[in-house]
Structures are given as C-alpha cells and as structure tokens.
Design a protein around this motif. Structure first.
Motif, mmCIF file in Angstrom:
data_model
loop_
_atom_site.group_PDB
_atom_site.id
_atom_site.type_symbol
_atom_site.label_atom_id
_atom_site.label_comp_id
_atom_site.label_asym_id
_atom_site.label_seq_id
_atom_site.Cartn_x
_atom_site.Cartn_y
_atom_site.Cartn_z
ATOM 1 N N LEU A 255 -12.223 15.572 -4.309
ATOM 2 C CA LEU A 255 -11.198 14.747 -3.677
ATOM 3 C C LEU A 255 -9.819 15.275 -4.029
ATOM 4 O O LEU A 255 -9.549 15.649 -5.172
ATOM 5 N N GLN A 256 -8.945 15.282 -3.044
ATOM 6 C CA GLN A 256 -7.588 15.802 -3.222
ATOM 7 C C GLN A 256 -6.588 14.664 -3.101
ATOM 8 O O GLN A 256 -6.591 13.913 -2.123
ATOM 9 N N LEU A 257 -5.707 14.532 -4.098
ATOM 10 C CA LEU A 257 -4.691 13.482 -4.067
ATOM 11 C C LEU A 257 -3.714 13.716 -2.926
ATOM 12 O O LEU A 257 -3.164 14.798 -2.773
ATOM 13 N N VAL A 258 -3.526 12.681 -2.107
ATOM 14 C CA VAL A 258 -2.540 12.732 -1.027
ATOM 15 C C VAL A 258 -1.256 12.053 -1.479
ATOM 16 O O VAL A 258 -0.180 12.636 -1.467
ATOM 17 N N SER A 259 -1.370 10.797 -1.890
ATOM 18 C CA SER A 259 -0.207 10.051 -2.370
ATOM 19 C C SER A 259 -0.675 8.717 -2.936
ATOM 20 O O SER A 259 -1.887 8.474 -3.066
ATOM 21 N N PHE A 260 0.271 7.854 -3.267
ATOM 22 C CA PHE A 260 -0.074 6.517 -3.719
ATOM 23 C C PHE A 260 1.029 5.553 -3.306
ATOM 24 O O PHE A 260 2.147 5.963 -2.967
ATOM 25 N N THR A 261 0.717 4.263 -3.317
ATOM 26 C CA THR A 261 1.684 3.250 -2.881
ATOM 27 C C THR A 261 2.753 3.077 -3.958
ATOM 28 O O THR A 261 2.538 2.426 -4.961
ATOM 29 N N GLU A 262 3.910 3.644 -3.705
ATOM 30 C CA GLU A 262 4.971 3.710 -4.712
ATOM 31 C C GLU A 262 6.139 2.782 -4.395
ATOM 32 O O GLU A 262 6.821 2.293 -5.287
#
Length: 629
Positions: free
Chosen positions: A340-347
């Motif tokens: 799995l590759q990190l895309v982003s997160f709810t910041e």
C-alpha cells in the motif's frame, strides 16, 4: 529514580520503593509496571532481546509457559493462525493481557466437577479417560507425566488439592527465576523506563494509565517526593546521554476553521458514499477500529471527511466522544493489500471534522481511521450504582427499560454502517465479532429473520431490540450477558459510552460514483504505522540526534496535534530518552512526561502524539530527545 546499572545499593533501594508503592497502591502505574516487568522477564527467558520475534508455535508455547500460562492447542492456534509468520513482543504482551493465568480456585473448581466422590482424589483410570478423551485432549505421555509426580499421587489416585498447590508454586517459581535472571544479567536489564511527573495540568485532569501498545517495554519509576531535593526528577541514565535535541512549539487555541476547507455547496452536486464506524478502546489501552476499501471507477477529484458521530443524547448532556480526535489515512493498493502506498490524510480541520481534497486515479484505495489515543483512553470514573436494563411489567413479562432502549437505539445507529436504517448480515457480524468474537452464519441469520422483524432481508431497529429482549428472557432476566455486550461497546455501568468513539466518513467524487465498504475490525496495522511515519517524515521538521547523522527525530505539527517519529539508520538498536517536563497544557498518548523508547536497527517508529489538554488555551510543546549510551 533509575540508577546506573552498576549501583546495586541504589537498585536495591529502588526495589524497596517500588515494593512499598505497590503494597500501598500509591501509584496508578504499579500494577501496569509489574505486568510489563513480568512480560519482559518471561520473554527474555526464551529470547536474547525483546526485539527478537516469535517464529513458531513451539516458541509461542514456550514463552507463554514462562509467563505462567498453560497454553492449550486451541489457545496457540487462536494467536498463531495459518497466516502468521512472526509475533513480536507487543503481540506477546497483548496475548498475556487477554489470557489470564489460572487461579487455584479455578483449578479446584475444574477438578471438583469430576470428583464424583467429593473426597479430594481422582482415580488415575478416570483421569486418563477425562484428559485424553474430553475437550483439549492430552496424550497418554502427558498424562503419565502428571500421574508420576510422587508428591501428589498415591495408591493409583491423584490428590488434586496437592496438585493445584504444586502447579501454583511451580508457576510462581518460574516467574521469580525469570525476574532474578533479568536483575542479575546486566545485558538483559530493562532497556526502557519512564516516570510519572506531577504537573499542574495533571492535577486538574488526571491522565489514565498508558496503553500496552505504547509502554509495553517501559518500566516506570516512582516520582520523587515533594521537597526532596536529593532525588533528581530525571532518570540518571538521561544525565549521561551522548547527544540531545530540543523542540519547542507554541500554539494558540485549537478548533479553528481552516480557510482551505471548501464550502459544502461546492460539492453538493457530486456523488457521495458514506460509511460509519467506531474506535473501540480495549482493556489494555489498544484501539480497535473498522478499516475500509474505497473503489473509484475513474479518475476524479474527491473530497473526504471524517468526524465523530453525534448520537442521540439526553437533554443537557453532550456526547463525551465528540472531543476525540479523528483522522483518515488514504492508501493506494498497487498489487496487493501488503503493498500500500500513502496518498494523503485528512489534515484540514473544521471544528470536529477533518478533511482532505485531491485527485485520485481509478482503482482501489484503503481508508484507515486513526485517533492518537490522547483523548480516547482509559479513565477511572467512579460509577455509583448500576443502570437497570430490564424489568417485569404488570403481567410479569420482561421488558427493556427506557434507558436501555435508548442505549440500544444508539448502538443500532452506530453499527448500521451504511445508514439505511437496517442491519445487513455483514453489519450485524461486525457487531457480533466485537461483542462475542464470533460470526453469525447464513443458517443462523435465516433463523434470526424468521423470529425478528426484518425488511429487505435486513434486521430492523425493532428487530434488534427484540433480539436483545430475547437474550434477557433466555437468562430469565439476568442482565450479565447484556452487560458483556454493553461493556465491549465502550459503555460503563451507568450506560455512558466512555470508551468508544463512533465516527462517520463521507466520500464525495466529482466525476464518478465512489463505493466504500468496511472490510475489517482490528487494531492498528503495520500499514497504518508506516503511513503515519511517512506522513511525519514528509511534512515534519527533521533534527539529527548524533554526529553520525544516523538517528533523526522528525516532528510534525498541526493546529490540533504534534507527532514525533524517530528514525534509526544505524546497524544497532538505540534507546532514546524523551522528556516533556517543560511542556504546558499538553497531553500525550503515553500518559507519561518522561519515558524512553527502543528503536530497532534500520527502522523508524512513532515516538509520541501530543495534543492540548484544554483546547481553548494556548499550549506549548517542549520536548528533549536524548540518545542513551
């Protein structure tokens, strides 16, 4: 406080202090300390380091025996599944939390059930029959080992009172031997430590005991007495650190709306998918949550939000979990779930909601909810009395109380993941897994549909209520099983949900219909830890801790939280001492102002999450990371 390894006198004095503290129950951490010290002693009786992994069923069985457990094949298979390749020290501690050692009373009760003469003895012939043919079957050789114990057998009979006493004595001796080995061998000395330090913030809002995930290898030392100038408030090992870096961050009040948040009317015409879920707090402090698969049929701009779910509350009362921090990590599935590759997160934040807006290509994504554990943690709240769940009506029939009905209605709302007002078999099974650890199969579901109100092959709210009433009737009004369900869902005996945080996720897509599905209900995964570490490394400030530039501390800050990650590029494990004493109006997920972490070679780990204790006041993060030689 901690002494240098060579100081026997100081160490003896420290043991005396800890013993007295335990006996007097002055420290809320004493029980936790003892547990982790015993875990570590048992583990190091089998392995050279707590960084070594358990690599086989045989090793798992052996280390459980060292911890005073009597692992059956069923227990071992529960934790070592066909998919298991290794278990680490954290996993071992989790198992010991769940698998309590048998008490003498429990053993005697088991023997009494088969002692037909009630004379304290069991014939060997009967013992062979019971142990080799019932339940977890033993081999003849294993039973022979019991019957050949001279001290507890005579005239072809087992004196089970003496056997239980011998069993308990042997377990205690194993535990003491492991602890003594831990004390004597300086190479196996405890490599992590911590101390609870009194602060003005803690005096007004006590911090609960730390979770097992974060302090599992941490041995806590008692804080110095007030006015005792001879005792340093810092572990002595920290005073001889090779190098250190300090980070100071001043932040204003949190909870402000971020201007980057797009207005709702911008996405009102976009297609939307929604799912609910929940963070559940385990007895050991670990957090369990749902995990989701998101499918996008084509490339699109998406808008993703997560926020605590506001359930119905009594007038004048607010949901205690609304202050719990939430986040959602978006990971792209490339070839498999392991890759799995990190895309982003709810910041970006708007009140209790966190969001992310960006463009995603077509394909499968994983959405992993996250909470730091700073706000959702064990609390010691005195509950006076126990709420009534059922009563007898005028006709003598059992009925649910108004308060229990309200709680069940909230539970239904929480486990109705797709929000359609009905429970599918999949949704009901998440509820069953959480409350009983088992799933309801198709046959049992068919019986459920025959006896309770359903619609479109799904259970209605009334059907769910009636199901719980049936459970009460099955127990003739005994609410014990109902309380097991409620406690597992985060309720206390006053019917307040204090150890769970339901949430809702919304996915808006501009050009296609997104599809979201809850897939798992489990503890934080390696993918989540890797995602957190990568996000902190990508967005945080980096400070080198050693001259060789192999130990790096990354610090990420937002308006609502600070997270630090330690990277160890060297070939050797390192111990980092962490001191938060100078921080103001802060609370961290470890529940300790001073602690230490052990970082494996060529790895990185989350050190701590920090949040404001009082959100409407300024908070100052002041942390010193020091390398322990």
């Amino acid at each position: 406080m901690a002494s240098s390894p060579g100081s026997n006198a100081s160490h003896s004095h420290e043991k005396t202090i800890l013993s007295e503290s335990s006996q007097a129950k002055k420290s809320q951490y004493s029980e936790e300390e003892t547990f982790y010290m015993n875990c570590r002693a048992a583990y190091l009786a089998v392995f050279k380091s707590s960084l070594e992994n358990i690599k086989s069923k045989e090793q798992l069985c052996l280390v459980l025996q060292q911890a005073g457990r009597n692992p059956s094949q069923k227990m071992v298979n529960q934790y070592w599944t066909p998919q298991t390749t290794t278990l680490n020290f954290d996993d071992f501690c989790n198992i010991l939390k769940k698998e309590k050692p048998a008490t003498k009373t429990e053993l005697l009760k088991a023997f009494l059930k088969v002692d037909t003469n009630n004379d304290g003895y069991i014939l060997h012939t009967e013992l062979y029959k019971i142990l080799t043919m019932r339940g977890e079957k033993m081999t003849v050789e294993e039973v022979n080992a019991i019957t050949k114990l001279a001290d507890v057998n005579s005239s072809g009979k087992l004196d089970y009172n003496k056997f239980c006493k011998l069993y308990m004595t042997t377990n205690e001796q194993c535990r003491k031997t492991a602890l003594e080995k831990l004390e004597v061998d300086s190479r196996l000395r405890r490599q992590q430590f911590g101390s609870q330090v009194e602060t003005s913030e803690r005096a007004t809002s006590p911090i609960s005991k730390p979770s097992s995930r974060t302090t599992r290898k941490t041995d806590h030392k008692p804080a110095p007495k007030r006015g005792d100038s001879r005792t340093s408030s810092r572990p002595s090992s920290a005073q001889s650190c090779k190098a250190s870096v300090s980070s100071t961050i001043c932040l204003g009040t949190s909870g402000n709306t971020n201007s980057e948040l797009i207005e709702p009317n911008t996405v009102k015409d976009w297609q939307c998918a929604q799912s609910k879920g929940c963070f559940f707090l385990e007895e050991d402090g670990e957090i369990i949550t749902h995990k989701y698969r998101l499918y996008l049929p084509q490339r699109s701009t998406v808008y993703i939000t997560i926020k605590p779910l506001n359930l119905s509350q009594l007038e004048g009362k607010t949901s205690p979990w609304l202050s719990v921090d939430t986040a959602l990590y978006v990971l792209r599935e490339n070839e498999s779930q392991e890759n799995l590759q990190l895309v982003s997160f709810t910041e970006v934040q708007n009140k209790e909601m966190f969001m992310w807006k960006g463009e995603l290509g077509s394909g499968i994504y994983w959405l992993i909810p996250f909470t730091t554990g700073c706000k959702l943690k064990k609390i010691k709240k005195q509950v006076t009395g126990e709420a009534k769940l059922v009563y007898r009506d005028g006709d003598g029939e059992l009925a649910l109380t108004k308060e229990f009905k309200a709680a069940l209605s909230d539970i239904f709302e929480m486990i109705d993941l797709d929000g359609n007002g009905l429970l599918s078999l999949e949704e009901y099974n998440f509820f069953e897994l959480r409350t009983s650890g088992e799933k309801c199969d198709e046959e049992a579901w068919a019986v459920c549909k025959e006896n309770f109100d359903t619609k479109k092959n799904e259970l209605t709210r009334q059907g769910f209520m009636d199901l719980n009433l049936m459970e009460a009737n099955d127990r003739e009004g005994d609410p014990s099983d109902l309380w097991v369900t409620l406690l597992s869902l985060g309720y206390n005996k006053a019917l307040e949900m204090t150890e769970a945080c339901p949430f809702v996720i919304d996915i808006y897509a501009e050009k296609c219909k997104p599809r979201i599905k809850a897939v798992y209900l489990e503890a934080g995964s390696r993918q989540l830890n890797r995602a957190i570490c990568k996000s902190v490394v990508n967005k945080g400030d980096a400070k080198v801790l050693d001259s060789g530039e192999s130990i790096i501390v990354y610090t990420y800050k937002s308006d609502t939280r600070i997270t630090s990650v330690i990277e160890n590029k060297s070939e050797n494990k390192v111990i980092i001492h962490v001191n938060n004493e100078q921080s103001k109006n802060c609370v961290n997920n470890r529940g300790l102002n001073i602690f230490a972490v052990e970082v494996a070679p060529k790895s990185m780990m989350v050190c701590q999450h920090v949040m404001p204790l009082k959100e409407q006041e300024e908070w100052i993060y002041n942390c010193v990371h020091s390398l322990v030689p």
